[in-house]
Write an enzyme that holds these catalytic residues in place. Structure first.
Site, PDB file in Angstrom:
ATOM      1  N   GLU A 211      -4.132   2.723  -1.446  1.00 31.41           N
ATOM      2  CA  GLU A 211      -3.094   1.929  -2.108  1.00 31.41           C
ATOM      3  C   GLU A 211      -3.084   0.559  -1.438  1.00 31.41           C
ATOM      4  O   GLU A 211      -2.546   0.395  -0.350  1.00 31.41           O
ATOM      5  CB  GLU A 211      -1.733   2.619  -1.977  1.00 31.41           C
ATOM      6  CG  GLU A 211      -1.632   3.937  -2.716  1.00 31.41           C
ATOM      7  CD  GLU A 211      -1.684   3.782  -4.233  1.00 31.41           C
ATOM      8  OE1 GLU A 211      -1.558   2.627  -4.724  1.00 31.41           O
ATOM      9  OE2 GLU A 211      -1.861   4.783  -4.930  1.00 31.41           O
ATOM     10  N   CYS A 246       3.889  -4.840  -2.262  1.00 35.07           N
ATOM     11  CA  CYS A 246       2.560  -4.911  -2.878  1.00 35.07           C
ATOM     12  C   CYS A 246       2.614  -5.185  -4.377  1.00 35.07           C
ATOM     13  O   CYS A 246       1.656  -5.702  -4.947  1.00 35.07           O
ATOM     14  CB  CYS A 246       1.773  -3.638  -2.593  1.00 35.07           C
ATOM     15  SG  CYS A 246       2.601  -2.134  -3.157  1.00 35.07           S
TER      16      CYS A 246
END
Length: 476
Positions: A211, A246
């Site tokens: 991720e 993110c």
């Protein structure tokens, strides 16, 4: 821990071999233990997050404590269904038969977490690993030391430490963990370390979920509800941990004609949210450490950018605060448009036509998320069709990651693999194919000696045509 870092995988592998973690009862007991942590220790968790990031209590509770609690409750509700074998159809090729897909745990897994949401992004993958029946080692981020220390303490008190372990440390400890054989590695962080993880995993043919991140674009059309758009954009950039997220907005694209209107609306909402002196606001998280503060300062002090700041730019290094900053029309070769920002800086790029934004996005690496604000149905359709990203949200920022029925993960440079909801369970499971047959229906045509008649029958079987099969059987 009784054993050093070097022995942790072997210890867990011996325990996993007993089969304890595979039982429904064990999985439920561990998920309930995590739920107890969120309910009994909310104050300690919020304090740790404030210590690491000066994260406002509101954000700490909503995005971290409540986030973990919600994920845990969902897993407890759905676990029995997730664990059930999935019946699937069979064809004439294996008739008569039955088939199913059985989810089995991968074994002993490693979760390497990150610092920006150090409670949520540590425990959500762990919840998936436990729900799937694995033994797990969690390596929290040393960059958020208060939360890391609290995770070690609380998981040690509440969890079955023979199967769920926390290893604290920095690069040496992470390196030692990566030298061991795991059945899956789940990493949240940046591309540089992601490549190191992937290289280490390749030595053992270990599958990974990475991720990562990237530069998430936001396209703003001129036909939107401007007030709602501005509020959602400000919240989705600066209200998520001061942009240290993110999936937060990394840059905005709008038309030259609409840019000043958008800047005015964003400026107005920023003042409502954080006041005239935002570095003094308690509702704005601090930058995680001096290294990242200096990194962001470098982006602002770039000579190609410093004259393009239209709002903000104030800094308080003693408290690691940077005011929400808008940068209009930064040149394409500036640092701020070529590095992932991960902070409270928002460049705005201008194009002649809003449709040009899609070409601009496609010229860059695939982002973890992409956002579009518009009322134009044709533009929505084209954006979804043409833009490759981990996820897309229309007229919103980041809210797609809250839906457990949607997978969350990157593509290309923004990562590989996905999780959330059942996708977390699947990420830590092997889908085992099971075909069952009795002893009837054993066709002689399968076996030597091979004859033209047998070949004709097999061709008929493979065609799926009942008429051809009947003809082959009666010798037509």
């Amino acid at each position: 821990m009784a054993l050093g870092v070097e022995g942790v995988a072997g210890e867990l592998r011996s325990m996993y071999a007993t089969g304890k973690t595979k039982t429904f009862e064990w999985r439920v007991s561990q998920l309930k233990a995590i739920l107890k942590i969120t309910t009994h220790h909310e104050k300690e968790i919020v304090e740790a997050l404030h210590s690491d990031l000066k994260k406002p209590e509101y954000e700490a509770f909503l995005y971290e404590v409540s986030g973990v609690s919600t994920v845990c409750k969902y897993a407890l509700k759905e676990l029995n269904r997730w664990m059930m074998p999935e019946k699937v159809k069979t064809s004439m090729k294996t008739y008569p038969s039955s088939a199913e897909i059985v989810s089995e745990p991968l074994g002993v897994v490693l979760v390497i977490s990150t610092w920006n949401y150090p409670f949520l992004l540590s425990l959500e993958p762990v919840i998936g690993a436990i729900a799937a029946g694995n033994a797990v080692v969690l390596k929290p981020s040393e960059i958020a030391p208060a939360t890391s220390s609290l995770l070690l303490k609380l998981l040690g008190e509440y969890m079955d430490t023979s199967a769920v372990k926390v290893v604290e440390g920095a690069v040496p400890e992470t390196t030692a963990l990566l030298e061991q054989k795991w059945d899956k590695i789940f990493y949240t962080g940046n591309n540089k370390v992601g490549r190191i993880i992937l290289a280490a995993a390749a030595k053992h043919l270990t599958p990974v979920v990475l991720e990562l991140g990237g530069k998430c674009p936001v396209v703003v059309d001129s036909n939107v509800n401007l007030k709602v758009t501005a509020r959602r954009l400000v919240a989705g950039k600066f209200g998520y941990n001061s942009g240290q997220t993110c999936v937060s907005a990394d840059y905005v694209i709008t038309t030259k004609e609409y840019a000043s209107t958008l800047v005015d609306a964003l400026s107005s909402e920023l003042e409502k949210f954080y006041g005239k002196d935002p570095v003094q606001s308690n509702d704005l998280s601090s930058i995680i450490n001096s290294h990242h503060f200096d990194r962001l300062t470098k982006l602002l002090d770039d000579e190609k950018v410093s004259g393009k700041i239209v709002l903000g730019g104030q800094r308080d290094k003693a408290n690691l605060k940077i005011a929400p900053t808008l940068v209009l029309d930064a040149p394409e070769d500036s640092l701020i448009l070529n590095e992932e920002i991960f902070g409270p800086l928002l460049p705005i790029i201008m194009v002649n036509k809003i449709e040009d934004s899609i070409t601009l996005i496609k010229a860059k690496e695939k982002p973890l998320a992409a956002y579009l604000f518009t009322n134009d149905k044709k533009l929505k359709k084209e954006f979804i069709r043409s833009v490759s990203a981990g996820g897309i949200a229309i007229n919103e920022i980041a809210l797609h990651i809250l839906e457990p029925t949607l997978p969350f993960g990157g593509v290309g440079e923004s990562g590989m693999g996905s999780y959330h909801g059942k996708f977390s369970f699947d990420a830590f499971s092997h889908k085992k194919s099971v075909l069952q047959r009795g002893f009837s229906g054993d066709a002689a045509a399968r076996y030597p000696p091979y004859t033209p008649g047998k070949l004709k029958f097999l061709k008929a079987m493979l065609s799926g045509s009942i008429l051809r099969i009947l003809r082959a059987l009666i010798g037509w």
